[in-house]
Design a protein around this motif. Structure first.
Motif, PDB file in Angstrom:
ATOM      1  N   GLN A 242       0.809  -1.213   0.000  1.00 52.52           N
ATOM      2  CA  GLN A 242       0.000   0.000   0.000  1.00 52.52           C
ATOM      3  C   GLN A 242       0.846   1.270   0.000  1.00 52.52           C
ATOM      4  O   GLN A 242       0.473   2.279  -0.603  1.00 52.52           O
ATOM      5  CB  GLN A 242      -0.931   0.005   1.227  1.00 52.52           C
ATOM      6  CG  GLN A 242      -1.776   1.263   1.359  1.00 52.52           C
ATOM      7  CD  GLN A 242      -2.514   1.326   2.689  1.00 52.52           C
ATOM      8  OE1 GLN A 242      -2.519   0.355   3.452  1.00 52.52           O
ATOM      9  NE2 GLN A 242      -3.128   2.452   2.988  1.00 52.52           N
ATOM     10  N   LYS A 243       1.989   1.229   0.660  1.00 48.13           N
ATOM     11  CA  LYS A 243       2.778   2.445   0.876  1.00 48.13           C
ATOM     12  C   LYS A 243       3.707   2.796  -0.286  1.00 48.13           C
ATOM     13  O   LYS A 243       4.333   3.854  -0.279  1.00 48.13           O
ATOM     14  CB  LYS A 243       3.587   2.318   2.167  1.00 48.13           C
ATOM     15  CG  LYS A 243       2.720   2.155   3.415  1.00 48.13           C
ATOM     16  CD  LYS A 243       1.799   3.346   3.629  1.00 48.13           C
ATOM     17  CE  LYS A 243       0.963   3.191   4.887  1.00 48.13           C
ATOM     18  NZ  LYS A 243       0.091   4.363   5.119  1.00 48.13           N
ATOM     19  N   GLY A 244       3.843   1.914  -1.266  1.00 43.31           N
ATOM     20  CA  GLY A 244       4.583   2.253  -2.474  1.00 43.31           C
ATOM     21  C   GLY A 244       6.077   2.426  -2.304  1.00 43.31           C
ATOM     22  O   GLY A 244       6.718   3.134  -3.101  1.00 43.31           O
ATOM     23  N   ILE A 245       6.668   1.754  -1.315  1.00 45.47           N
ATOM     24  CA  ILE A 245       8.109   1.913  -1.076  1.00 45.47           C
ATOM     25  C   ILE A 245       8.933   1.357  -2.235  1.00 45.47           C
ATOM     26  O   ILE A 245      10.060   1.804  -2.493  1.00 45.47           O
ATOM     27  CB  ILE A 245       8.521   1.243   0.255  1.00 45.47           C
ATOM     28  CG1 ILE A 245       7.750   1.867   1.421  1.00 45.47           C
ATOM     29  CG2 ILE A 245      10.010   1.414   0.500  1.00 45.47           C
ATOM     30  CD1 ILE A 245       7.993   3.366   1.582  1.00 45.47           C
ATOM     31  N   ASP A 246       8.384   0.396  -2.971  1.00 48.79           N
ATOM     32  CA  ASP A 246       9.109  -0.126  -4.133  1.00 48.79           C
ATOM     33  C   ASP A 246       9.299   0.965  -5.192  1.00 48.79           C
ATOM     34  O   ASP A 246      10.333   1.024  -5.866  1.00 48.79           O
ATOM     35  CB  ASP A 246       8.394  -1.337  -4.723  1.00 48.79           C
ATOM     36  CG  ASP A 246       6.894  -1.133  -4.900  1.00 48.79           C
ATOM     37  OD1 ASP A 246       6.323  -0.246  -4.249  1.00 48.79           O
ATOM     38  OD2 ASP A 246       6.291  -1.885  -5.690  1.00 48.79           O
ATOM     39  N   TYR A 247       8.330   1.875  -5.315  1.00 49.66           N
ATOM     40  CA  TYR A 247       8.478   2.992  -6.250  1.00 49.66           C
ATOM     41  C   TYR A 247       9.484   4.022  -5.712  1.00 49.66           C
ATOM     42  O   TYR A 247      10.187   4.676  -6.487  1.00 49.66           O
ATOM     43  CB  TYR A 247       7.119   3.656  -6.491  1.00 49.66           C
ATOM     44  CG  TYR A 247       6.171   2.761  -7.248  1.00 49.66           C
ATOM     45  CD1 TYR A 247       6.237   2.647  -8.634  1.00 49.66           C
ATOM     46  CD2 TYR A 247       5.218   2.001  -6.574  1.00 49.66           C
ATOM     47  CE1 TYR A 247       5.379   1.809  -9.333  1.00 49.66           C
ATOM     48  CE2 TYR A 247       4.358   1.159  -7.255  1.00 49.66           C
ATOM     49  CZ  TYR A 247       4.445   1.066  -8.636  1.00 49.66           C
ATOM     50  OH  TYR A 247       3.590   0.237  -9.321  1.00 49.66           O
ATOM     51  N   PHE A 248       9.558   4.137  -4.401  1.00 51.79           N
ATOM     52  CA  PHE A 248      10.541   5.017  -3.778  1.00 51.79           C
ATOM     53  C   PHE A 248      11.953   4.540  -4.105  1.00 51.79           C
ATOM     54  O   PHE A 248      12.847   5.344  -4.406  1.00 51.79           O
ATOM     55  CB  PHE A 248      10.316   5.034  -2.263  1.00 51.79           C
ATOM     56  CG  PHE A 248      11.228   5.962  -1.498  1.00 51.79           C
ATOM     57  CD1 PHE A 248      11.100   7.339  -1.597  1.00 51.79           C
ATOM     58  CD2 PHE A 248      12.204   5.452  -0.653  1.00 51.79           C
ATOM     59  CE1 PHE A 248      11.931   8.197  -0.883  1.00 51.79           C
ATOM     60  CE2 PHE A 248      13.028   6.293   0.070  1.00 51.79           C
ATOM     61  CZ  PHE A 248      12.897   7.674  -0.051  1.00 51.79           C
ATOM     62  N   VAL A 249      12.157   3.217  -4.083  1.00 49.99           N
ATOM     63  CA  VAL A 249      13.468   2.645  -4.388  1.00 49.99           C
ATOM     64  C   VAL A 249      13.822   2.873  -5.860  1.00 49.99           C
ATOM     65  O   VAL A 249      14.969   3.231  -6.199  1.00 49.99           O
ATOM     66  CB  VAL A 249      13.498   1.141  -4.044  1.00 49.99           C
ATOM     67  CG1 VAL A 249      14.776   0.495  -4.562  1.00 49.99           C
ATOM     68  CG2 VAL A 249      13.380   0.950  -2.534  1.00 49.99           C
ATOM     69  N   LYS A 250      12.865   2.670  -6.746  1.00 48.55           N
ATOM     70  CA  LYS A 250      13.108   2.918  -8.175  1.00 48.55           C
ATOM     71  C   LYS A 250      13.491   4.378  -8.412  1.00 48.55           C
ATOM     72  O   LYS A 250      14.392   4.687  -9.200  1.00 48.55           O
ATOM     73  CB  LYS A 250      11.865   2.564  -8.985  1.00 48.55           C
ATOM     74  CG  LYS A 250      11.511   1.092  -9.004  1.00 48.55           C
ATOM     75  CD  LYS A 250      10.202   0.853  -9.752  1.00 48.55           C
ATOM     76  CE  LYS A 250       9.795  -0.614  -9.690  1.00 48.55           C
ATOM     77  NZ  LYS A 250       8.483  -0.860 -10.349  1.00 48.55           N
ATOM     78  N   THR A 251      12.783   5.262  -7.712  1.00 48.10           N
ATOM     79  CA  THR A 251      13.064   6.697  -7.842  1.00 48.10           C
ATOM     80  C   THR A 251      14.452   7.014  -7.303  1.00 48.10           C
ATOM     81  O   THR A 251      15.187   7.826  -7.890  1.00 48.10           O
ATOM     82  CB  THR A 251      12.004   7.520  -7.102  1.00 48.10           C
ATOM     83  OG1 THR A 251      10.710   7.220  -7.634  1.00 48.10           O
ATOM     84  CG2 THR A 251      12.258   9.010  -7.243  1.00 48.10           C
ATOM     85  N   ASP A 309      15.952  16.748   4.000  1.00 47.71           N
ATOM     86  CA  ASP A 309      15.745  17.847   3.053  1.00 47.71           C
ATOM     87  C   ASP A 309      14.381  17.739   2.380  1.00 47.71           C
ATOM     88  O   ASP A 309      13.799  18.742   1.971  1.00 47.71           O
ATOM     89  CB  ASP A 309      16.838  17.821   1.971  1.00 47.71           C
ATOM     90  CG  ASP A 309      18.206  18.131   2.545  1.00 47.71           C
ATOM     91  OD1 ASP A 309      18.441  19.292   2.897  1.00 47.71           O
ATOM     92  OD2 ASP A 309      19.015  17.193   2.655  1.00 47.71           O
ATOM     93  N   LEU A 310      13.868  16.511   2.279  1.00 49.17           N
ATOM     94  CA  LEU A 310      12.581  16.278   1.633  1.00 49.17           C
ATOM     95  C   LEU A 310      11.966  15.009   2.194  1.00 49.17           C
ATOM     96  O   LEU A 310      12.661  14.022   2.436  1.00 49.17           O
ATOM     97  CB  LEU A 310      12.764  16.131   0.113  1.00 49.17           C
ATOM     98  CG  LEU A 310      11.510  15.779  -0.704  1.00 49.17           C
ATOM     99  CD1 LEU A 310      10.517  16.937  -0.691  1.00 49.17           C
ATOM    100  CD2 LEU A 310      11.884  15.424  -2.142  1.00 49.17           C
ATOM    101  N   PHE A 311      10.639  15.046   2.392  1.00 49.39           N
ATOM    102  CA  PHE A 311       9.903  13.852   2.810  1.00 49.39           C
ATOM    103  C   PHE A 311       9.051  13.384   1.636  1.00 49.39           C
ATOM    104  O   PHE A 311       8.376  14.187   0.983  1.00 49.39           O
ATOM    105  CB  PHE A 311       9.000  14.155   4.006  1.00 49.39           C
ATOM    106  CG  PHE A 311       8.119  12.989   4.398  1.00 49.39           C
ATOM    107  CD1 PHE A 311       8.633  11.951   5.144  1.00 49.39           C
ATOM    108  CD2 PHE A 311       6.791  12.935   3.995  1.00 49.39           C
ATOM    109  CE1 PHE A 311       7.834  10.864   5.491  1.00 49.39           C
ATOM    110  CE2 PHE A 311       5.991  11.860   4.330  1.00 49.39           C
ATOM    111  CZ  PHE A 311       6.514  10.818   5.084  1.00 49.39           C
ATOM    112  N   VAL A 312       9.079  12.073   1.354  1.00 53.45           N
ATOM    113  CA  VAL A 312       8.333  11.515   0.229  1.00 53.45           C
ATOM    114  C   VAL A 312       7.335  10.474   0.735  1.00 53.45           C
ATOM    115  O   VAL A 312       7.702   9.564   1.477  1.00 53.45           O
ATOM    116  CB  VAL A 312       9.271  10.858  -0.803  1.00 53.45           C
ATOM    117  CG1 VAL A 312       8.463  10.287  -1.958  1.00 53.45           C
ATOM    118  CG2 VAL A 312      10.294  11.875  -1.321  1.00 53.45           C
ATOM    119  N   MET A 313       6.070  10.617   0.332  1.00 51.36           N
ATOM    120  CA  MET A 313       5.035   9.618   0.629  1.00 51.36           C
ATOM    121  C   MET A 313       4.489   9.110  -0.715  1.00 51.36           C
ATOM    122  O   MET A 313       3.608   9.719  -1.309  1.00 51.36           O
ATOM    123  CB  MET A 313       3.906  10.214   1.456  1.00 51.36           C
ATOM    124  CG  MET A 313       2.900   9.168   1.947  1.00 51.36           C
ATOM    125  SD  MET A 313       1.475   9.881   2.814  1.00 51.36           S
ATOM    126  CE  MET A 313       0.539  10.511   1.400  1.00 51.36           C
TER     127      MET A 313
END
Length: 412
Positions: A242-251, A309-313
């Motif tokens: 649900q939290k999309g951490i896999d997309y965070f890693v790709k980014t 410096d930045l928070f990503v959800m």
């Protein structure tokens, strides 16, 4: 007004956003003079100083805590419940054989408790407590308010929803007098996927109280990295589909190709934690990704916000999302998924579709390269957060209670 409220976590013992939300809402309701009896599955005693549930009676003069001997806990699912039974030793024959048996046992015990309580309205949070709420409301023919913080469609990321959980949610929504949704996004899901009539569903956005956040120190490790000329990008929450951490890693991999002096911090735990660690290693970025594990200490969590410096959800499906509000309170701008409820209320924030790795990469790099953008988003975002207090949410709840118990009174 006396409210019998059912939930399954309450600070200081909490696993996620629901506990924070219940705490903030109950405190604000208490300040309106509303008497709340908050029912928990079990009493979680702690040996850490004043971490006892009795603290609630001291700080909330109109609050009583009641507990039912149950094995339910925050973010339970069938698999985690079975694991708990295996680890509980002599208790495993006492609780329900499955998570769903335990939900029903909780409801039966709730009926016994409700028989001894006086209340005007029943208010239940999320599916684990919906059956208990329905039983208590029917027992004394009282109005039932169901508060939806997340649906099974959110928890499953839109794939493979558990049919039994869905059935409990649907039955609860059908039996409720009013359904509270934490966002317009969630209201649409409830209407579309559960067939609720639009007039039955009211939006009550979550809030935050800025006075709860003060005297925060920075994180020493992250501060040292920044002193060496590095940038810090943080994501904090459960590590689940649900939290999309896999997309965070790709980014992260894409950003590092442009700005190698960036560190990505993943704070949290969940059923995808091992998978995400393997993915980080597979992409060859392990030296630039920091896993903190589940951080329970409030001051430590706040220090992470303050040091980034930045928070990503990047959530795939987020009914609301309190973490971006917490980040902005600490002066750290945010990049949030458009598939989140909080995106409805935040205008001074970067936004992208969770799946759009290119767009997230562009926005992260742009913010890291332009201090003026960072400053504007942080300053204006902080001011905007101040508008969304828990007292605002509590007033909407009180209005709902009043309409249900005194339908002839016009609410101004």
């Amino acid at each position: 007004m006396k409210v019998l409220m059912f939930g399954w976590e309450f600070p200081p013992h909490k696993n996620g956003g629901l506990g924070v939300a219940c705490h903030g809402l109950v405190r604000a309701l208490s300040q309106t003079g509303t008497e709340v009896t908050f029912v928990l599955p079990k009493r979680m005693e702690s040996t850490q100083g004043n971490w006892q549930f009795r603290f609630a009676d001291d700080h909330f003069p109109n609050l009583k805590i009641r507990t039912i001997d149950s094995a339910l806990s925050g973010y339970s699912n069938p698999a985690s419940y079975q694991q708990m039974l295996q680890e509980s030793g002599e208790q495993k024959d006492f609780y329900g054989a499955t998570l769903f048996d335990e939900v029903q046992r909780y409801a039966l015990r709730a009926q016994r408790l409700a028989e001894k309580e006086e209340y005007d309205v029943v208010h239940a949070h999320d599916w684990l407590s919906f059956p208990a709420g329905m039983v208590a409301a029917k027992l004394k023919n009282k109005p039932l308010v169901l508060h939806v913080h997340a649906t099974e469609y959110d928890r499953s990321g839109g794939n493979g929803a558990n049919e039994k959980v869905y059935a409990i949610e649907k039955k609860g929504i059908e039996n409720a007098d009013v359904v509270l949704a934490v966002s317009g996004y969630t209201k649409q899901v409830i209407e579309r996927e559960y067939g609720a009539q639009p007039e039955k569903v009211r939006v009550v956005h979550n809030g935050i109280d800025m006075e709860d956040y003060h005297g925060v120190t920075v994180n020493e490790t992250l501060t040292r990295l920044k002193a060496e000329g590095n940038k810090i990008v943080l994501s904090l929450g459960r590590i689940t589909l649900q939290k999309g951490i896999d997309y965070f890693v790709k980014t992260a991999e894409r950003v590092l190709a442009f700005r190698p002096n960036t560190y990505f911090v993943i704070s949290g735990a969940g059923d995808m934690e091992g998978q995400i660690m393997q993915e980080v290693a597979r992409r060859g970025i392990s030296q630039k990704v920091i896993f903190t594990g589940w951080v329970k200490d409030t001051n430590e969590i706040q220090s992470l916000y303050k040091s980034a410096d930045l928070f990503v959800m990047p959530s795939v499906s987020e009914p609301f999302g309190i973490t971006p509000l917490e980040s902005l309170i600490h002066g750290t701008p945010v990049l949030i998924s458009k598939q989140s409820g909080v995106s409805e209320i935040l205008t001074h924030a970067l936004k992208a579709d969770f799946w759009d790795v290119d767009e997230m990469t562009n926005k992260i790099v742009t913010l890291l390269d332009h201090p003026s953008l960072h400053e504007v988003l942080a300053e204006h975002g902080n001011k905007q957060v101040a508008m969304y207090s828990w007292s605002r949410a509590a007033k909407k709840c009180v209005d709902v209670y009043t309409n249900l118990t005194h339908p002839n009174i016009q609410i101004i």
